[in-house]
Write a protein that holds these residues in place. Structure first.
Motif, PDB file in Angstrom:
ATOM      1  N   LEU A  38       0.802  -1.221   0.000  1.00 25.89           N
ATOM      2  CA  LEU A  38       0.000   0.000   0.000  1.00 25.89           C
ATOM      3  C   LEU A  38       0.835   1.270   0.000  1.00 25.89           C
ATOM      4  N   CYS A  39       2.126   1.121   0.218  1.00 26.13           N
ATOM      5  CA  CYS A  39       2.990   2.303   0.200  1.00 26.13           C
ATOM      6  C   CYS A  39       4.308   1.905  -0.467  1.00 26.13           C
ATOM      7  N   PHE A  91       6.783  -2.261   7.778  1.00 20.97           N
ATOM      8  CA  PHE A  91       7.443  -1.062   8.292  1.00 20.97           C
ATOM      9  C   PHE A  91       6.488  -0.180   9.097  1.00 20.97           C
ATOM     10  N   VAL A 104       4.055  -8.139   3.328  1.00 16.05           N
ATOM     11  CA  VAL A 104       3.694  -9.000   4.462  1.00 16.05           C
ATOM     12  C   VAL A 104       2.191  -9.271   4.440  1.00 16.05           C
ATOM     13  N   HIS A 117      -1.665   3.436   4.985  1.00 14.11           N
ATOM     14  CA  HIS A 117      -1.640   2.002   5.282  1.00 14.11           C
ATOM     15  C   HIS A 117      -3.005   1.460   5.686  1.00 14.11           C
ATOM     16  N   ARG A 137       7.102   1.297   0.572  1.00 12.28           N
ATOM     17  CA  ARG A 137       7.935   0.304   1.277  1.00 12.28           C
ATOM     18  C   ARG A 137       7.730  -1.093   0.687  1.00 12.28           C
ATOM     19  N   GLU A 138       6.531  -1.345   0.179  1.00 12.83           N
ATOM     20  CA  GLU A 138       6.192  -2.626  -0.481  1.00 12.83           C
ATOM     21  C   GLU A 138       6.695  -3.834   0.307  1.00 12.83           C
TER      22      GLU A 138
HETATM   23  S1  SF4 Z   1       3.037  -3.106   5.532  1.00 13.18           S
HETATM   24 FE1  SF4 Z   1       2.857  -0.911   5.926  1.00 13.18          FE
HETATM   25  S2  SF4 Z   1       4.861  -0.088   5.393  1.00 13.18           S
HETATM   26 FE2  SF4 Z   1       4.705  -2.106   4.428  1.00 13.18          FE
HETATM   27  S3  SF4 Z   1       3.854  -1.740   2.357  1.00 13.18           S
HETATM   28 FE3  SF4 Z   1       2.141  -2.127   3.708  1.00 13.18          FE
HETATM   29  S4  SF4 Z   1       1.513  -0.078   4.348  1.00 13.18           S
HETATM   30 FE4  SF4 Z   1       3.577   0.118   3.562  1.00 13.18          FE
END
Ligand code: SF4
Length: 317
Positions: free
Chosen positions: A19-20, A35, A26, A119, A22-23
Motif C-alpha cells: 500500500l505504500c 514497516f 507482508v 496504510h 515500502r512494499e
Molecule cells: S506493511 Fe505498511 S509499510 Fe509495508 S507496504 Fe504495507 S503499508 Fe507500507
C-alpha cells in the motif's frame, strides 16, 4: 451505521501489503506487520473535531479528524510519535469504525479528515463508500505524508475530495537521513502531479473560515531547524511544477523529540530568522494562497492520552 445493508469490506490488499512505497509484501491479515507496524486490525487514536487545520479546512465548527496508528513514512523526529512509534489507539472492527466515523460526520464538523491514511486505504475506501450510501455529503480528506505510490492515488481520488499532502524533503540526502529513503522527493512530487491534475487546487478558497473547501489540493511543508536550504528547494520545485497559485501551508511548529537529542540532529526549535527566510522566498516567488503560522507557543504536540479534548490551533493566512 447499519453496516448490514452496505457493501462488505474488501481487505484483500492487506494479504501481500504494497500500500505504500515500502512494499513490504507482508500478510497483515495474518497479523504480520511491515514497516508501518500495523496488522490489518484497524487502530484509531482519536476521532473528533480538530480546530488546528487551515481555515478552509477547520472552518468554524472543526474538521472531523480520524487519527490512525502507525505510519509508513517513519521520520525519526515524528511529531505524532505516540501514534507512529508507540501505536497508541483502540482496535476497532469495521462496524465499530463505521459507527464511530458516522457519528463524527453527523456532528457539526465540516469534513472527515483521515490522518496518516496510506496504510489503512482498504478500510478507508470501504468506509467512504458506505458513508456516501448513508447520505453523508461532507468532503472526505486525505491528510498524508506525501510518501505514496502514485498508482494508488488515481483510485484514491475517486473516493477522496480534498488532499493535504506534505512535501517534506526536496533534498534526497535529508530524506535518507530522516526516513531512510532517498526517493522521497521524486515519489512525493510525482504524487502531487497526479493529485493536482485530477483534483485541482483547493477550492473554494476562503481564508476567513466562513466557507470551507469542498475539493482540491493543499500542500504542507514543515520547516526543519538548520535545514532552510531544503525548504527553499521545496518552494522552488513546487513553484516550477505548479506555479504561484498552488495553495501552500508553511509550518514552523517543529518540536524536537527525544530521538533528536539522541541523534544530535534537529535537536532544537526552528529559529525566527529561519522561518522568515522561507516565508520571504515564498512571497518573492509570488505564492498567493499561503498559510503561515504564528510564533510557536510550544503547544502543538498533541497528547493522544487526552484525546477527548479537541485540538486547538493557531494557523493564519
Ligand atoms: S506493511 Fe505498511 S509499510 Fe509495508 S507496504 Fe504495507 S503499508 Fe507500507
Amino acid at each position: 451505521m447499519t453496516t448490514s445493508g452496505n457493501l462488505k469490506p474488501d481487505f484483500s490488499e492487506y494479504k501481500q501489503c504494497r500500500l505504500c512505497p515500502r512494499e513490504c509484501a507482508v500478510n497483515r491479515l495474518a497479523g504480520q506487520k511491515g514497516f508501518c507496524g500495523e496488522s490489518s486490525d484497524c487502530c484509531v487514536a482519536y476521532c473528533g473535531a480538530h480546530f488546528g487545520e487551515e481555515p478552509p479546512i477547520s472552518g468554524t465548527s472543526g474538521s472531523g479528524t480520524v487519527f490512525f496508528s502507525g505510519c509508513s513514512c517513519g521520520c525519526f523526529f515524528c511529531q505524532n510519535a505516540q501514534l507512529s512509534k508507540e501505536h497508541l489507539g483502540e482496535i476497532l472492527n469495521f462496524a465499530e469504525l463505521s459507527e464511530r466515523v458516522l457519528a463524527l460526520a453527523q456532528s457539526k464538523v465540516h469534513n472527515l479528515n483521515f490522518v496518516t491514511p496510506e496504510h489503512w486505504w482498504p478500510h478507508i475506501r470501504d468506509l467512504c463508500r458506505n458513508l456516501r450510501a448513508e447520505g453523508v455529503d461532507i468532503p472526505f480528506l486525505w491528510n498524508s505524508s506525501g510518501f505514496c505510490r502514485s498508482e494508488l492515488l488515481a483510485e484514491q481520488c475517486q473516493s477522496i475530495d480534498i488532499f493535504l499532502p506534505d512535501f517534506k524533503y526536496a533534498d534526497a540526502s535529508l530524506a535518507e537521513r530522516c526516513m531512510g529513503r532517498r526517493d522521497y522527493p521524486e515519489l512525493a512530487l510525482s504524487g502531487l502531479r497526479v493529485l493536482v491534475e485530477k483534483k485541482g487546487f483547493l477550492r473554494p478558497f476562503d481564508t476567513s473560515g466562513e466557507i470551507t473547501a469542498s475539493q482540491g489540493v493543499l500542500v504542507r511543508h514543515l520547516v526543519l531547524p538548520g535545514e532552510v536550504e531544503n525548504s527553499l528547494s521545496v518552494l522552488r520545485q513546487l513553484y516550477a511544477e505548479f506555479g504561484e497559485g498552488l495553495p501552500l501551508s508553511l509550518m514552523r511548529q517543529f518540536t524536537p523529540m527525544p530521538e533528536c537529542e539522541r541523534r544530535q540532529f534537529l535537536n532544537r526549535k526552528v529559529r525566527d530568522e529561519e522561518y522568515a527566510e522561507v516565508c520571504t522566498l515564498a512571497a518573492e516567488l509570488g505564492f498567493r494562497r499561503l498559510f503561515l503560522q504564528e510564533e510557536d507557543d510550544g503547544s502543538f504536540l498533541p497528547d493522544f492520552q487526552q484525546r477527548q479534548q479537541p485540538f486547538p490551533g493557531n494557523r493564519k493566512k
